[in-house]
Design a protein around this motif. Structure first.
Motif, PDB file in Angstrom:
ATOM      1  N   GLY A 234     -13.146  -0.962  22.416  1.00 48.33           N
ATOM      2  CA  GLY A 234     -12.080   0.010  22.656  1.00 48.33           C
ATOM      3  C   GLY A 234     -11.711   0.752  21.392  1.00 48.33           C
ATOM      4  N   PRO A 235     -12.355   1.874  21.105  1.00 47.28           N
ATOM      5  CA  PRO A 235     -12.068   2.643  19.880  1.00 47.28           C
ATOM      6  C   PRO A 235     -10.602   3.030  19.739  1.00 47.28           C
ATOM      7  CG  PRO A 235     -14.069   3.437  20.933  1.00 47.28           C
ATOM      8  CD  PRO A 235     -13.440   2.483  21.899  1.00 47.28           C
ATOM      9  N   SER A 236      -9.947   3.318  20.835  1.00 48.87           N
ATOM     10  CA  SER A 236      -8.535   3.698  20.753  1.00 48.87           C
ATOM     11  C   SER A 236      -7.675   2.513  20.322  1.00 48.87           C
ATOM     12  CB  SER A 236      -8.056   4.236  22.103  1.00 48.87           C
ATOM     13  OG  SER A 236      -8.253   3.275  23.133  1.00 48.87           O
ATOM     14  N   ILE A 237      -8.023   1.305  20.798  1.00 48.19           N
ATOM     15  CA  ILE A 237      -7.286   0.110  20.399  1.00 48.19           C
ATOM     16  C   ILE A 237      -7.504  -0.171  18.908  1.00 48.19           C
ATOM     17  CG2 ILE A 237      -7.092  -2.378  20.726  1.00 48.19           C
ATOM     18  CD1 ILE A 237      -5.892  -0.828  22.990  1.00 48.19           C
ATOM     19  N   ALA A 238      -8.750   0.069  18.452  1.00 50.52           N
ATOM     20  CA  ALA A 238      -9.050  -0.136  17.029  1.00 50.52           C
ATOM     21  C   ALA A 238      -8.182   0.779  16.173  1.00 50.52           C
ATOM     22  CB  ALA A 238     -10.533   0.120  16.765  1.00 50.52           C
ATOM     23  N   ARG A 239      -8.070   2.015  16.584  1.00 53.85           N
ATOM     24  CA  ARG A 239      -7.251   2.958  15.810  1.00 53.85           C
ATOM     25  C   ARG A 239      -5.779   2.569  15.869  1.00 53.85           C
ATOM     26  NH1 ARG A 239      -5.012   8.283  17.047  1.00 53.85           N
ATOM     27  NH2 ARG A 239      -4.509   9.299  15.058  1.00 53.85           N
ATOM     28  N   LEU A 240      -5.308   2.150  17.023  1.00 54.25           N
ATOM     29  CA  LEU A 240      -3.922   1.735  17.173  1.00 54.25           C
ATOM     30  C   LEU A 240      -3.613   0.568  16.235  1.00 54.25           C
ATOM     31  CD1 LEU A 240      -1.172   1.779  18.641  1.00 54.25           C
ATOM     32  CD2 LEU A 240      -2.181   0.264  20.373  1.00 54.25           C
ATOM     33  N   ASN A 241      -4.469  -0.442  16.210  1.00 52.55           N
ATOM     34  CA  ASN A 241      -4.246  -1.602  15.343  1.00 52.55           C
ATOM     35  C   ASN A 241      -4.255  -1.211  13.870  1.00 52.55           C
ATOM     36  OD1 ASN A 241      -3.960  -3.406  17.427  1.00 52.55           O
ATOM     37  ND2 ASN A 241      -6.086  -4.100  17.388  1.00 52.55           N
ATOM     38  N   THR A 242      -5.168  -0.324  13.524  1.00 48.30           N
ATOM     39  CA  THR A 242      -5.252   0.122  12.129  1.00 48.30           C
ATOM     40  C   THR A 242      -3.972   0.831  11.706  1.00 48.30           C
ATOM     41  OG1 THR A 242      -7.656   0.337  12.242  1.00 48.30           O
ATOM     42  CG2 THR A 242      -6.531   1.578  10.511  1.00 48.30           C
ATOM     43  N   LEU A 243      -3.449   1.684  12.581  1.00 44.24           N
ATOM     44  CA  LEU A 243      -2.220   2.406  12.277  1.00 44.24           C
ATOM     45  C   LEU A 243      -1.024   1.457  12.165  1.00 44.24           C
ATOM     46  CD1 LEU A 243      -2.625   5.548  14.576  1.00 44.24           C
ATOM     47  CD2 LEU A 243      -2.702   5.491  12.069  1.00 44.24           C
ATOM     48  N   VAL A 244      -0.944   0.490  13.073  1.00 42.99           N
ATOM     49  CA  VAL A 244       0.168  -0.470  13.036  1.00 42.99           C
ATOM     50  C   VAL A 244       0.127  -1.266  11.734  1.00 42.99           C
ATOM     51  CG1 VAL A 244       1.123  -2.561  14.080  1.00 42.99           C
ATOM     52  CG2 VAL A 244       0.406  -0.660  15.539  1.00 42.99           C
ATOM     53  N   GLU A 245      -1.043  -1.736  11.363  1.00 44.69           N
ATOM     54  CA  GLU A 245      -1.176  -2.508  10.121  1.00 44.69           C
ATOM     55  C   GLU A 245      -0.786  -1.658   8.909  1.00 44.69           C
ATOM     56  OE1 GLU A 245      -5.117  -4.067   9.958  1.00 44.69           O
ATOM     57  OE2 GLU A 245      -4.682  -5.756  11.277  1.00 44.69           O
ATOM     58  N   ALA A 246      -1.200  -0.412   8.908  1.00 42.99           N
ATOM     59  CA  ALA A 246      -0.884   0.474   7.787  1.00 42.99           C
ATOM     60  C   ALA A 246       0.632   0.674   7.669  1.00 42.99           C
ATOM     61  CB  ALA A 246      -1.582   1.814   7.966  1.00 42.99           C
ATOM     62  N   LYS A 247       1.306   0.833   8.790  1.00 36.66           N
ATOM     63  CA  LYS A 247       2.756   1.037   8.770  1.00 36.66           C
ATOM     64  C   LYS A 247       3.475  -0.223   8.277  1.00 36.66           C
ATOM     65  CE  LYS A 247       2.583   4.495  12.462  1.00 36.66           C
ATOM     66  NZ  LYS A 247       3.021   5.633  11.635  1.00 36.66           N
ATOM     67  N   LEU A 248       2.968  -1.394   8.654  1.00 36.97           N
ATOM     68  CA  LEU A 248       3.578  -2.645   8.207  1.00 36.97           C
ATOM     69  C   LEU A 248       3.348  -2.854   6.707  1.00 36.97           C
ATOM     70  CD1 LEU A 248       2.689  -5.042  11.173  1.00 36.97           C
ATOM     71  CD2 LEU A 248       4.877  -3.926  10.703  1.00 36.97           C
ATOM     72  N   ARG A 249       2.151  -2.508   6.241  1.00 32.27           N
ATOM     73  CA  ARG A 249       1.877  -2.632   4.802  1.00 32.27           C
ATOM     74  C   ARG A 249       2.767  -1.681   3.993  1.00 32.27           C
ATOM     75  NH1 ARG A 249      -3.763  -2.436   6.517  1.00 32.27           N
ATOM     76  NH2 ARG A 249      -4.622  -4.564   6.553  1.00 32.27           N
ATOM     77  N   ALA A 250       3.039  -0.526   4.577  1.00 32.00           N
ATOM     78  CA  ALA A 250       3.813   0.483   3.862  1.00 32.00           C
ATOM     79  C   ALA A 250       5.241   0.026   3.554  1.00 32.00           C
ATOM     80  CB  ALA A 250       3.867   1.789   4.676  1.00 32.00           C
ATOM     81  N   VAL A 251       5.740  -0.946   4.327  1.00 34.61           N
ATOM     82  CA  VAL A 251       7.100  -1.441   4.090  1.00 34.61           C
ATOM     83  C   VAL A 251       7.065  -2.835   3.454  1.00 34.61           C
ATOM     84  CG1 VAL A 251       8.151  -0.054   5.897  1.00 34.61           C
ATOM     85  CG2 VAL A 251       7.240  -2.331   6.448  1.00 34.61           C
ATOM     86  N   GLY A 252       5.893  -3.221   2.918  1.00 29.22           N
ATOM     87  CA  GLY A 252       5.821  -4.447   2.147  1.00 29.22           C
ATOM     88  C   GLY A 252       5.341  -5.686   2.886  1.00 29.22           C
ATOM     89  N   ILE A 253       4.930  -5.536   4.130  1.00 23.89           N
ATOM     90  CA  ILE A 253       4.366  -6.689   4.861  1.00 23.89           C
ATOM     91  C   ILE A 253       2.928  -6.864   4.420  1.00 23.89           C
ATOM     92  CG2 ILE A 253       3.835  -7.679   7.105  1.00 23.89           C
ATOM     93  CD1 ILE A 253       6.811  -7.373   6.580  1.00 23.89           C
ATOM     94  N   HIS A 254       2.599  -8.044   3.888  1.00 26.10           N
ATOM     95  CA  HIS A 254       1.241  -8.277   3.392  1.00 26.10           C
ATOM     96  C   HIS A 254       0.321  -8.638   4.542  1.00 26.10           C
ATOM     97  CE1 HIS A 254      -1.914  -9.187   0.517  1.00 26.10           C
ATOM     98  NE2 HIS A 254      -2.178 -10.271   1.252  1.00 26.10           N
ATOM     99  N   ILE A 255      -0.658  -7.794   4.782  1.00 25.18           N
ATOM    100  CA  ILE A 255      -1.685  -8.043   5.804  1.00 25.18           C
ATOM    101  C   ILE A 255      -3.033  -7.903   5.132  1.00 25.18           C
ATOM    102  CG2 ILE A 255      -2.673  -7.241   7.975  1.00 25.18           C
ATOM    103  CD1 ILE A 255       0.060  -6.182   8.751  1.00 25.18           C
ATOM    104  N   PRO A 256      -3.888  -8.900   5.256  1.00 23.56           N
ATOM    105  CA  PRO A 256      -5.199  -8.855   4.570  1.00 23.56           C
ATOM    106  C   PRO A 256      -6.009  -7.634   4.970  1.00 23.56           C
ATOM    107  CG  PRO A 256      -4.761 -11.048   5.401  1.00 23.56           C
ATOM    108  CD  PRO A 256      -3.712 -10.155   6.000  1.00 23.56           C
ATOM    109  N   HIS A 257      -6.663  -7.018   3.995  1.00 27.04           N
ATOM    110  CA  HIS A 257      -7.567  -5.906   4.252  1.00 27.04           C
ATOM    111  C   HIS A 257      -8.987  -6.462   4.480  1.00 27.04           C
ATOM    112  CE1 HIS A 257      -5.104  -2.334   3.300  1.00 27.04           C
ATOM    113  NE2 HIS A 257      -4.469  -3.153   2.471  1.00 27.04           N
TER     114      HIS A 257
END
Length: 258
Positions: A234-257
């Motif tokens: 599901g390419p759309s789900i992949a993009r959704l997850n990537t965007l969510v992770e990026a937004k969480l990282r932007a506010v200091g939530i550490h998520i492994p790359h």
């Protein structure tokens, strides 16, 4: 009876097969009687006693390789050896009980691979109206999480348990699942990612990952295998997850790359 018993008669009297008696002979557990004038081996009472002793010990779980020494041991050694056999049998019983319980869990599908807390979450998802396809993917994700990132599995379950009491989280999760049919560049994905990230940030269950997990050289790979499971379908789900992770990282939530 005066001339003794044939091997077939001896085996029948003792309650074993002729093949078993011959096996005892090969192992040296029971001496082979001498042949009589007609060429037959004849078993006397002493032979039968030895056969009974060997059969009884073997039936109690004493390894055949140990029976000969056991029968020749003094009372103290005999008792010590039996205690050791008893201990090993107890370990085997515990192992067999665990295997039986696993088979019982296999009869109940999810319980074979997941703890009761995780199974309760899957049942909760069913009650909340999630589709069988979504449940199948979540089941696989839970199995992967338990095996690949055990350090955070309990925290992950706690997060899910609390999140499923939040109607907004449930609704956003259903919308996210529906998004798998969207085009990868659908503008609704950006808005949905913002809503999902905002919801996650309001949840007290969103806790930082243990330091020990971050220090693992393969932490990112393990995390990625779980959190991005089936994204290739599901390419759309992949993009959704990537965007969510990026937004969480932007506010200091550490998520492994990855």
């Amino acid at each position: 009876m005066a001339n003794g018993l044939t091997i077939g008669q001896a085996a029948a009297f003792v309650g074993v097969t002729i093949k078993t008696v011959r096996h005892y002979h090969r192992l040296g557990l029971v001496a082979e009687p001498e042949r009589d004038g007609s060429g037959y081996r004849r078993y006397g009472s002493a032979d039968l006693l030895r056969l009974i002793q060997v059969r009884t010990l073997a039936g109690a779980g004493v390894p055949l390789a140990e029976i000969c020494d056991l029968l020749d041991a003094d009372p103290e050694q005999f008792a010590a050896t039996l205690d050791d056999v008893r201990r090993r049998l107890t370990e085997r019983i515990d192992d067999l009980t665990a295997r039986r319980d696993t088979l019982h869990r296999l009869d109940h599908s999810d319980r074979a691979l997941l703890p009761d807390r995780a199974c309760a979450i899957l049942n909760r998802l069913t009650c909340l109206g999630f589709s069988p396809d979504y449940l199948a993917v979540q089941r696989e994700g839970l199995v992967l999480a338990r095996a690949l990132i055990p350090e955070i599995f309990d925290n992950f379950l706690t997060h899910l348990e609390q999140s499923l009491t939040d109607p907004e989280f449930v609704e956003l999760t259903k919308r996210s699942w529906d998004a798998r049919s969207w085009d990868r560049d659908d503008p609704r994905i950006d808005a949905l990612a913002s809503a999902v990230a905002a919801n996650l940030l309001t949840q007290r269950a969103l806790q930082p990952m243990p330091t020990g997990f971050h220090n693992r050289s393969d932490a990112a790979a393990r995390y990625g295998l779980v959190n991005h499971h089936r994204e290739d379908q599901g390419p759309s789900i992949a993009r959704l997850n990537t965007l969510v992770e990026a937004k969480l990282r932007a506010v200091g939530i550490h998520i492994p790359h990855q």
